[in-house]
Design a protein around this motif. Structure first.
Motif, PDB file in Angstrom:
ATOM      1  N   ARG A 101     -10.641 -21.607  -2.323  1.00  0.00           N
ATOM      2  CA  ARG A 101     -10.396 -22.560  -3.414  1.00  0.00           C
ATOM      3  C   ARG A 101     -10.224 -21.868  -4.763  1.00  0.00           C
ATOM      4  O   ARG A 101      -9.750 -22.481  -5.715  1.00  0.00           O
ATOM      5  CB  ARG A 101     -11.543 -23.566  -3.487  1.00  0.00           C
ATOM      6  N   LEU A 102     -10.605 -20.599  -4.823  1.00  0.00           N
ATOM      7  CA  LEU A 102     -10.486 -19.838  -6.064  1.00  0.00           C
ATOM      8  C   LEU A 102      -9.292 -18.885  -6.052  1.00  0.00           C
ATOM      9  O   LEU A 102      -9.080 -18.152  -7.024  1.00  0.00           O
ATOM     10  CB  LEU A 102     -11.766 -19.028  -6.294  1.00  0.00           C
ATOM     11  N   GLY A 103      -8.531 -18.860  -4.962  1.00  0.00           N
ATOM     12  CA  GLY A 103      -7.391 -17.952  -4.897  1.00  0.00           C
ATOM     13  C   GLY A 103      -7.758 -16.542  -4.488  1.00  0.00           C
ATOM     14  O   GLY A 103      -6.956 -15.622  -4.638  1.00  0.00           O
ATOM     15  N   VAL A 104      -8.973 -16.357  -3.932  1.00  0.00           N
ATOM     16  CA  VAL A 104      -9.423 -15.033  -3.504  1.00  0.00           C
ATOM     17  C   VAL A 104      -8.990 -14.808  -2.059  1.00  0.00           C
ATOM     18  O   VAL A 104      -9.302 -15.608  -1.177  1.00  0.00           O
ATOM     19  CB  VAL A 104     -10.953 -14.899  -3.631  1.00  0.00           C
ATOM     20  N   THR A 105      -8.287 -13.712  -1.809  1.00  0.00           N
ATOM     21  CA  THR A 105      -7.764 -13.426  -0.473  1.00  0.00           C
ATOM     22  C   THR A 105      -8.372 -12.173   0.151  1.00  0.00           C
ATOM     23  O   THR A 105      -8.151 -11.901   1.326  1.00  0.00           O
ATOM     24  CB  THR A 105      -6.239 -13.274  -0.513  1.00  0.00           C
ATOM     25  N   SER A 106      -9.110 -11.388  -0.630  1.00  0.00           N
ATOM     26  CA  SER A 106      -9.806 -10.205  -0.133  1.00  0.00           C
ATOM     27  C   SER A 106     -11.107 -10.052  -0.907  1.00  0.00           C
ATOM     28  O   SER A 106     -11.185 -10.442  -2.080  1.00  0.00           O
ATOM     29  CB  SER A 106      -8.991  -8.921  -0.324  1.00  0.00           C
ATOM     30  N   TYR A 107     -12.111  -9.465  -0.246  1.00  0.00           N
ATOM     31  CA  TYR A 107     -13.320  -9.101  -0.985  1.00  0.00           C
ATOM     32  C   TYR A 107     -14.034  -7.968  -0.275  1.00  0.00           C
ATOM     33  O   TYR A 107     -13.791  -7.688   0.898  1.00  0.00           O
ATOM     34  CB  TYR A 107     -14.251 -10.297  -1.196  1.00  0.00           C
ATOM     35  N   THR A 108     -14.924  -7.299  -1.015  1.00  0.00           N
ATOM     36  CA  THR A 108     -15.712  -6.202  -0.469  1.00  0.00           C
ATOM     37  C   THR A 108     -17.172  -6.602  -0.371  1.00  0.00           C
ATOM     38  O   THR A 108     -17.769  -7.036  -1.362  1.00  0.00           O
ATOM     39  CB  THR A 108     -15.592  -4.941  -1.345  1.00  0.00           C
ATOM     40  N   GLU A 109     -17.726  -6.463   0.827  1.00  0.00           N
ATOM     41  CA  GLU A 109     -19.172  -6.602   1.061  1.00  0.00           C
ATOM     42  C   GLU A 109     -19.788  -5.232   0.783  1.00  0.00           C
ATOM     43  O   GLU A 109     -19.711  -4.328   1.603  1.00  0.00           O
ATOM     44  CB  GLU A 109     -19.448  -7.001   2.512  1.00  0.00           C
ATOM     45  N   PRO A 110     -20.463  -5.059  -0.353  1.00  0.00           N
ATOM     46  CA  PRO A 110     -20.916  -3.723  -0.748  1.00  0.00           C
ATOM     47  C   PRO A 110     -22.330  -3.411  -0.269  1.00  0.00           C
ATOM     48  O   PRO A 110     -23.254  -3.261  -1.069  1.00  0.00           O
ATOM     49  CB  PRO A 110     -20.852  -3.791  -2.272  1.00  0.00           C
ATOM     50  N   GLY A 111     -22.509  -3.303   1.038  1.00  0.00           N
ATOM     51  CA  GLY A 111     -23.808  -2.908   1.541  1.00  0.00           C
ATOM     52  C   GLY A 111     -24.321  -3.753   2.679  1.00  0.00           C
ATOM     53  O   GLY A 111     -25.057  -4.715   2.465  1.00  0.00           O
ATOM     54  N   LEU A 112     -23.937  -3.412   3.921  1.00  0.00           N
ATOM     55  CA  LEU A 112     -24.455  -4.065   5.126  1.00  0.00           C
ATOM     56  C   LEU A 112     -24.871  -2.976   6.101  1.00  0.00           C
ATOM     57  O   LEU A 112     -24.118  -2.038   6.331  1.00  0.00           O
ATOM     58  CB  LEU A 112     -23.386  -4.942   5.789  1.00  0.00           C
ATOM     59  N   GLY A 113     -26.054  -3.112   6.682  1.00  0.00           N
ATOM     60  CA  GLY A 113     -26.431  -2.102   7.654  1.00  0.00           C
ATOM     61  C   GLY A 113     -27.897  -2.062   7.985  1.00  0.00           C
ATOM     62  O   GLY A 113     -28.679  -2.903   7.532  1.00  0.00           O
ATOM     63  N   PRO A 114     -28.285  -1.058   8.762  1.00  0.00           N
ATOM     64  CA  PRO A 114     -29.639  -1.005   9.303  1.00  0.00           C
ATOM     65  C   PRO A 114     -30.730  -0.860   8.262  1.00  0.00           C
ATOM     66  O   PRO A 114     -31.881  -1.216   8.531  1.00  0.00           O
ATOM     67  CB  PRO A 114     -29.594   0.215  10.236  1.00  0.00           C
ATOM     68  N   GLY A 115     -30.386  -0.355   7.085  1.00  0.00           N
ATOM     69  CA  GLY A 115     -31.395  -0.262   6.034  1.00  0.00           C
ATOM     70  C   GLY A 115     -31.958  -1.606   5.653  1.00  0.00           C
ATOM     71  O   GLY A 115     -33.057  -1.692   5.081  1.00  0.00           O
ATOM     72  N   GLU A 116     -31.204  -2.684   5.964  1.00  0.00           N
ATOM     73  CA  GLU A 116     -31.656  -4.036   5.623  1.00  0.00           C
ATOM     74  C   GLU A 116     -31.916  -4.894   6.859  1.00  0.00           C
ATOM     75  O   GLU A 116     -31.997  -6.124   6.751  1.00  0.00           O
ATOM     76  CB  GLU A 116     -30.623  -4.720   4.728  1.00  0.00           C
TER      77      GLU A 116
END
Length: 443
Positions: free
Chosen positions: A115-130
């Protein structure tokens, strides 16, 4: 010449901002097979099954790429944000507890961003540390859910991911980092889910007196690195070792670095790794609140970018002043200096710290720059939300601009943003969002 096949979608009767190298503009655009097949002359591409959209003077621009946005966290929390009118929340509030919750959160974000016109984004931090993290929004299972949704064709935006081998906003160890690098992320179509590298939390943030800085906080401290180590030299050595390991393995490195002392060490470590092992990845500083001029000077030649959030600068400036004084605020978030030096600057939201509306991010950037409104300024800020994030993703060859052969990721705005004062951009409506040639939102 053979007659080209008809287009799937034609947009005509408005303005097309291509954001290509020459910043060309046109009045129409055609899409087929998920790609742009014509810009300008589209008459011969209209067939019996082509959907033709009369723009009625509206403007088409490349889809927005929010290059630092916590998608699962945003979807689980929205409409609340960390700093927002709907009520501030605790960072460690439990939000996701099972697979259904992870899927629901990611899909919720996809709907919101479309709805905001966003077609790409970056998830900055996913993994076993969390994996044992209190919110449930940043662990390995979230990355696995993204991979499942990508395989099912359910993602409504393209997602880039940095893996995390320490805690979000918390400590990390060299041993865990090295072990994490030896593991492989889930496989997926990289045009929909691309794990490009790793994120390192080098320090905290100045208002919490956790950024490592040459300045003194009101209590006489100067912060420290978050990387494990008994003393500053130990922590610095471990941070440098992490950067060298990741660079040598060919990973992109995004480093959360806000204090001036931290950014000096990070850039020096990246420069040493590049000198020793050659260029690799599209490394970048995240936030860079107090990045000093002599560090900015080094970034262009090293190919190191800066990913910063002007909305956070505007919101937290009073807090920074309380922690370090007004003099520090006057030199903080040096967006103008970065632009003037030719630093590759990406603007982003850090949602759900703030809301993900890129139009407000552009307005905040213009406010922080304190420059007269102009088409040149607006174009530069919009490119920092489209073209430059595609470069950060390592995907500038196939997305980020509206050129023949590139991905048909675009949004339609009710008004030409180049003709709008940045302060008024948040009032410009998004009429349509297209990802991979597919309409995912239409007002």
């Amino acid at each position: 010449m053979p007659t080209p096949p008809p287009a799937d979608l034609v947009l005509t009767g408005g303005t097309v901002l291509t954001f290509d190298a020459r910043d060309r503009e046109a009045d129409a655009l055609a899409v087929a097979g998920g790609r742009v097949v014509a810009v300008g002359d589209v008459a011969d591409l209209v067939g019996p099954d082509t959907r033709v959209v009369d723009l009625r003077g509206r403007t088409v621009m490349p889809g927005v790429n929010d290059s630092h946005l916590h998608g699962a966290w945003l979807g689980a929390l929205w409409p609340r944000t960390l700093f927002g009118s709907e009520g501030a929340v605790e960072h460690a509030e439990p939000l996701i507890t099972d697979a259904e919750g992870r899927r629901k959160a990611i899909l919720h974000t996809g709907d919101l961003l479309s709805r905001l016109g966003v077609t790409s984004y970056t998830e900055p931090g996913l993994g076993p540390g969390e994996d044992a993290g209190p919110t449930g929004c940043f662990g390995s299972a979230v990355l696995d859910e993204y991979a499942a949704l990508a395989a099912e064709g359910e993602l409504r935006a393209r997602v880039t991911v940095l893996r995390l081998f320490g805690e979000l906003d918390g400590p990390s160890s060299l041993r865990a980092f090295e072990s994490g690098l030896a593991t492989a992320p889930p496989t997926a179509d990289p045009r929909w889910l691309n794990v490009t590298g790793v994120k390192i939390f080098a320090d905290g943030i100045p208002p919490m007196r956790s950024a490592w800085t040459h300045h003194c906080y009101a209590d006489g401290t100067s912060g420290h690195l978050l990387v494990e180590g008994e003393h500053d030299p130990d922590r610095e050595a471990n941070l440098r070792a992490m950067i060298t390991l990741a660079h040598r393995a060919g990973h992109q490195i995004g480093v959360h670095a806000t204090g001036d002392r931290t950014t000096e060490v990070v850039v020096d470590a990246l420069a040493a790794a590049i000198a020793a092992h050659g260029p690799a990845g599209r490394h970048y500083l995240i936030h860079g609140d107090l990045v000093p001029p002599h560090v900015l000077d080094r970034l262009p030649a090293l190919g190191i970018g800066l990913n910063t959030q002007p909305g956070i600068a505007v919101t937290t400036a009073p807090w920074l002043a309380a922690a370090l004084g007004e003099d520090v605020v006057r030199t903080a978030w040096p967006l103008r200096d970065a632009f003037e030096r030719g630093v590759r600057v990406c603007l982003s939201s850090d949602a759900p710290v703030l809301d993900p509306d890129w139009r407000r991010g552009v307005a905040a950037a213009a406010q922080w720059l304190d420059l007269p409104a102009s088409r040149v300024l607006m174009r530069r800020l919009l490119r920092a939300y489209t073209v430059l994030p595609a470069h950060q993703d390592g995907a500038e060859s196939w997305k980020g601009t509206l050129e023949v052969g590139k991905a048909a990721d675009l949004c339609v705005l009710e008004t030409n943003p180049l003709d709008v004062d940045p302060a008024d951009l948040p009032h410009v409506g998004v009429a349509m969002t297209v990802v991979d040639g597919r309409v995912v939102f239409e007002a």
